[in-house]
Structure formats: C-alpha cells, structure tokens
Enzyme design. Structure first.
Site, PDB file in Angstrom:
ATOM      1  CG  HIS A 145      44.740  47.007  43.519  1.00 60.42           C
ATOM      2  ND1 HIS A 145      43.732  46.092  43.298  1.00 60.42           N
ATOM      3  CD2 HIS A 145      44.260  47.851  44.474  1.00 60.42           C
ATOM      4  CE1 HIS A 145      42.708  46.352  44.094  1.00 60.42           C
ATOM      5  NE2 HIS A 145      43.006  47.424  44.809  1.00 60.42           N
ATOM      6  CB  SER A 171      39.924  48.451  45.140  1.00 57.32           C
ATOM      7  OG  SER A 171      40.608  47.610  46.010  1.00 57.32           O
ATOM      8  CG  ASP A 203      45.162  43.562  41.702  1.00 52.87           C
ATOM      9  OD1 ASP A 203      45.714  43.604  42.811  1.00 52.87           O
ATOM     10  OD2 ASP A 203      44.100  44.154  41.449  1.00 52.87           O
TER      11      ASP A 203
END
Length: 651
Positions: A626, A509, A594
């Site tokens: 994600h 991320s 995502d």
C-alpha cells in the site's frame, strides 16, 4: 470507535512504533540558498543518510537507522546501527546490527540497554513481525515467526528485562491473541486468548491486560477486570458512532483515562471509574472547544499526566504538568521557528531525543541534557534540501455547497506567494477517516518546487473535527465527500490562484478513489490525474478486505454502503463501473502485494478504459504493497509522475 481503513499510502508500522515524526530533514547552506537550479527530484524522496535516533534506557547507547547493504542484496535499505554515547557526543565507530535487504525496517525501539526490537513485513503485505537483535552479539531472532502472521506491540514491559507483550493472529487470521514473549529465546505464553470478538486490548502500568474492546460489528463493548486471573465484565456499550477509547490507567491502576465523545460532539479527555462507568459520571479532564482531543502523554518516572494532544491548524498540546511545560518552553526558546517534539527518553528522563521541524523542513535531531541544559545536535536528516527554497504551507478554509466549513492547506511555489493563474494539483488525503496536518511533506514540496500550487482539504469525514463532521461522510463516497473536493477547486479558481485549464488531481488510497471519482463525475474539471493505490470499485473493495478487518465489516457497510442493499448507489459511485465518463489523462500506480486496496482494483480500472481505446499509464511493483517503500520504486514513481503532470499541466 473510528476506522481509518485505507490510510494514505505509506509504510505501515506497529501503532506504538510510528515513525511519522521522523521523516527526512533539511538545513540550507548559503550556497544552496543562493542556487536557483531545480532541486533534483531524488533529493525529495531519497532515504536519509542517518535518522530515527533513539537513546537506550540508560543513555549509554545511541541507535539510528541509515542506508546499508543487507545480506544477499545489492540495494541499500534502512538498517539499524548502534554507537556508544557519552552524554555529549557519539564515541567510536557505529556498528551495523541488522542486514535487511528486501525492505527498510518499519520501526524499532529499545528494550533495556542490550536489545533492540524492530518490525518488518514482506513485500508490503503488512504482515508485520517483531524481531529482536542482541546489541552485543548481533544475534537476530524473529519473535513472531509464521506465514501470513501480523503482530502488534501491546506493551514493552519496561520493568521486565526479558519480556514484551504482543498481539498476533497466528491461531486465527481474523483475531489477535495477547502473548508474553521472551526477547532472548522467543518463547511465548498466551496471556489473553481472543474469543473471536475482541478488537483491542489495554494494559495497566504493571503490564497486566485489564481491558478489552469487543465488537459485534456496529456496537462496541468495553470489558474490564480488576485482576488478570478474573473474567472480563462489560462496563460500557456504545454504537460505533460513539467513542470511548481507553488511553491509559491512572497511576493507582484503578481508574482509566479515555478520549470520549459520549454526550458531546468533540472528543474530550476524561477519567472513568470502572465502578461508575456511566456517561454522567465521567470526570472531564480536558476538552478543546473546537477540535477533538486525540490523546494524552504521561511521565513514566514521575507518574503524572503531562499533556493532552490535539490538532487545530497545527499540532497543539495542553499541559497538566509544570515540569513538562518548562521543559518544552526551554526547548522552543532554543529552537525558534520550529515545531519541537520529544521522540525518545532515558528511563531517568534526563536525556531526550528532540526533533525540530516545520512546514519547510523535516528538521534536525538533537540530544537534550536536562541537568546541563545542553542541546547537542546529532545532525540534519537531509542537509541536501535547502529550507530557504521550500514553500510555506498556509492554513485555509472555505465553505462547501451545503454550508460546512472545510479546512485545509494551500502551498504556493516558493517566491510566488502572490502568484495568480498557475497550474495546480489537488491532493485529497487517504483514510478517508484521517486528516492532513500542517508540517513538512516531501510530495507537497516537490510539486511546489516544480511550479504547482497544491491544495489539500480535510473534506467531511476527516477526523479531529468532531462527531457530526465525521458522520457527515457516511454513505457519501463519490457524493458529498467528493463535492467538498470539487468545491475546494472552485474556491481556488475564484481566488484567482488556479488556472482552470491546468488543474490536476493526485491522491493515494482513498485519495486515489477521490482522484478517480473526480475525473469520472467532474470530467471537465481536471486536465490530468494520478491514482496511487486507489479504490475503483466499491463492490469488489468490500469483498477483498484482509481477514482481520472482518469484525469491522458491518461498520464499513454502515459508513460506506452494503453491496446488496446499496448496490445501486455503490455501482453509481464506483469509477470502474462508470469509466465511459472518463476523458482525463490518467496515470495509475499499484503495489502487487497491497492487502488494503488489492491489485484487482487498479487492474479493472485500467481494463475498463483500455476497452474503450483509452491509453492509461500503469505502473505495478511486485515487491510493494500500500504505497512504495523501496527507494528505487519511489524514484521511478515520482519521476513518471513528474513527466506526466508536466506534459498535461505545463507548469
């Protein structure tokens, strides 16, 4: 109000249902302790055989999750089971209640003794639904049906046997209304309709919606009403840098506790009278001298505040209540060497699910009976992982080039605590407005087991260290935030721990962005890089956020940068737009669904490098979001990462 928009890659659940403290556990046998053979990779990342224990409200049932085949599927997913519990042991055979086949269940809780409520999304899209299953009949009811709908629990209404409060965005994908839902029939009644600017709701102890937080993007206004049939009135307005976050009402339902940094650097627990809401009228309840107070806990039965919670090097708590202090001291005496937390309790607060873990094991789960003072072990979550062979996570700190103290954690391979000149992996966290915490982490333990040292750092912007440290990250993606990471690498080299020619970087991320930025702006520092669902282009990232993040877009522009006003800076700090500087071997992994960091972020990074003839290893999973939640995808990702790092870092 602080955002953590692109958190570390993980299965996201409803806020009230977070399973962050119930990861797989371990206890070593003498045979395992004696073994020196490498621990199989899949042992670190496989689903637990049984975990997530919860007691029903009376204590007559024990629920848990374990891998099981669902309807129409062949892979085992974490599904819900229930078994009778006589107070000392499980009775009879467990009964499977759910048959999810696509993904693991995201989290769950009891509603009385007859209903379990759980959350599920679809392929990682984070559009979570709240689903009810009747314990006796096994009937499953989606309480929040609809396409592209995201639901969040507001209040479980423990005193109402048939209803819960949920917020969802069915009417308008950008905002969330509060509805009362019948858990048996699914019938919904709107309790509070969002006028378009509400970003949070707060109930009192009777389950009445009494407060809301409105935002214009950069300023937040706390709205209050005495009764549910009255109109909201503004009582506190701050800019987003100043936080007044309601935690719970007092037990007269007249005042409310909040974490507040009005007039201070570190957030403290305060009590606010809505009739006198000014900062100077806040009643200080507890403040830690060094870190933010993160929240508070209370006894529903006894109607008392019990603890304030915070994190220094390790999670900590301040006790308000002697009864709770005695309970925790008793449990810690029974479980020396482990961090102890309570994960579930009966309504009479006589029986508790107790988790015991530390940095080398996610631990075991127990039932504690207060009357008999008996602690009964339910089981180790992952007994195949030998605690004695795991590595210790050491708190460390170093100075950034501009004088900030950066705290973090260093994990050296087990048995090599004095090792020098070893291969190392730098692991910046996601968020970025989040933080790393001491405790068991399967990724860290896996890397350490393969001979790597691992450095995690809470770079500027990491939460918990006060307002000034958080604000120091504003408009610093790829700049001072990245310098903090680079300075950590240099510190590790100066300590003699890291071989400067065998340093890799891996992050998810925002950590994926930091990974890409690291090999873009310090191309000679890293010998290998792994980007997991990371941002690559700050301009396109701003335009691809989910619709329910739109109220925070102005705040995101203030904290990261505006695509037009700050275009030059954002262009200069976007790795995909500066790919000509990259020469480090790179492996990228991405979930196709995502919603936070969309697939095009990874696509354009790969395309930019391949145009230069640079080979990039690229893994995409169509049924993930994600982060990879499904076990078979986790295995494939970490197996590929292991080979990639070994090839380039030679541990």
């Amino acid at each position: 109000m602080q955002l953590a928009l692109i958190g570390a890659a993980a299965l996201t659940t409803l806020p009230a249902l977070s399973l962050a403290q119930t990861t797989p556990a371990a206890t070593a046998t003498s045979t395992q302790q004696a073994s020196t053979a490498p621990i199989p990779l899949r042992d670190f990342f496989r689903s637990p055989e049984r975990a997530y224990y919860r007691l029903s409200t009376s204590g007559q049932w024990m629920s848990f999750m374990q891998p099981a085949v669902g309807d129409g599927g062949t892979a085992k997913r974490m599904n819900l089971f229930v078994q009778a519990f006589d107070g000392k042991q499980l009775v009879g055979e467990p009964r499977q209640l759910t048959r999810e086949s696509a993904r693991d269940i995201g989290g769950y809780f009891w509603k009385g003794d007859n209903t379990l409520l759980y959350v599920k999304d679809f392929g990682g899209d984070e559009n979570f639904h709240v689903v009810a299953v009747d314990v006796k009949s096994g009937k499953v009811t989606d309480l929040t049906p609809g396409d592209a709908l995201r639901a969040e629990l507001v209040n479980d209404l423990r005193d109402d046997p048939e209803h819960i409060l949920v917020s969802h965005n069915q009417r308008d994908k950008r905002v969330f209304d509060v509805v009362r839902i019948n858990v048996k029939t699914g019938a919904q009644t709107v309790v509070a309709q969002n006028p378009g600017n509400i970003v949070g709701w707060q109930t009192d102890h009777a389950g009445k919606v009494r407060m809301a937080i409105a935002s214009d993007g950069v300023n937040n206004t706390l709205l209050y009403r005495d009764k549910e049939d009255e109109a909201f009135k503004p009582i506190i307005t701050t800019d987003f840098r100043t936080s007044v976050a309601p935690a719970l009402f007092d037990f007269d339902n007249k005042k409310f506790y909040a974490t507040s940094n009005r007039g201070r650097d570190k957030s403290a627990l305060v009590l606010i009278d809505p009739a006198k809401p000014a900062a100077e009228a806040e009643q200080l309840v507890y403040a830690h001298p060094d870190v933010d107070v993160a929240g508070a806990s209370y006894s529903r039965l006894r109607k008392v505040l019990t603890t304030a919670n915070f994190v220094t090097d390790k999670p900590g708590e301040h006790f308000f209540d002697a009864d709770t202090r005695r309970l925790m001291e008793r449990l810690r005496a029974k479980l020396p060497g482990y961090e102890v937390s309570l994960q579930s309790a009966t309504d009479d607060e006589q029986r508790f699910i107790v988790a015991a873990s530390n940095d080398r094991t996610p631990g075991a789960r127990y039932v504690y009976d207060r009357k008999s003072d008996a602690l009964v072990k339910m089981g180790d979550i992952a007994p195949w992982l030998p605690e004695a062979r795991m590595a210790r996570m050491q708190p460390i700190s170093y100075k950034s080039r501009d004088g900030l103290t950066i705290n973090g954690y260093l994990t050296l391979p087990a048995g090599k605590e004095q090792a020098k000149n070893v291969a190392c992996v730098i692991n910046p966290h996601g968020g970025p407005w989040a933080r790393d915490v001491w405790g068991y982490n399967p990724e860290i333990q896996f890397l350490a087991s393969r001979g790597y040292c691992v450095l995690q750092m809470n770079f500027r912007g990491s939460t918990g260290y006060g307002r000034a440290f958080w604000e120091a990250s504003f408009n610093q993606w790829g700049l001072k935030m990245q310098h903090d990471i680079t300075d950590g690498v240099q510190w590790l080299i100066k300590q003699g721990v890291a071989d400067p020619k065998r340093i890799g970087i891996y992050g998810a991320s925002y950590g994926g962005y930091a990974t890409l930025a690291g090999i873009t702006y310090t191309p000679d520092l890293y010998a290998a890089a792994v980007d997991y669902v990371g941002v690559s282009n700050l301009l396109t990232f701003m335009n691809s956020i989910p619709p329910y993040w739109k109220p925070f877009l102005d705040q995101l522009h203030a904290m990261v940068g505006h695509p037009e006003r700050d275009k030059e800076r954002l262009t200069a700090t976007s790795p995909a737009l500066n790919a000509d500087k990259i020469k480090t071997p790179l492996f990228i992994a991405q979930g196709a669904k995502d919603p936070r960091v969309v697939k095009s972020e990874s696509d354009q990074m790969v395309e930019a490098l391949r145009k230069r003839g640079v080979t990039v290893q690229y893994m995409v999973k169509d049924n993930e979001g994600h982060g990879f939640a499904n076990e078979e995808n986790r295995f494939e990702f970490y197996e590929a990462m292991e080979k990639f790092l070994a090839q380039h870092l030679k541990p």
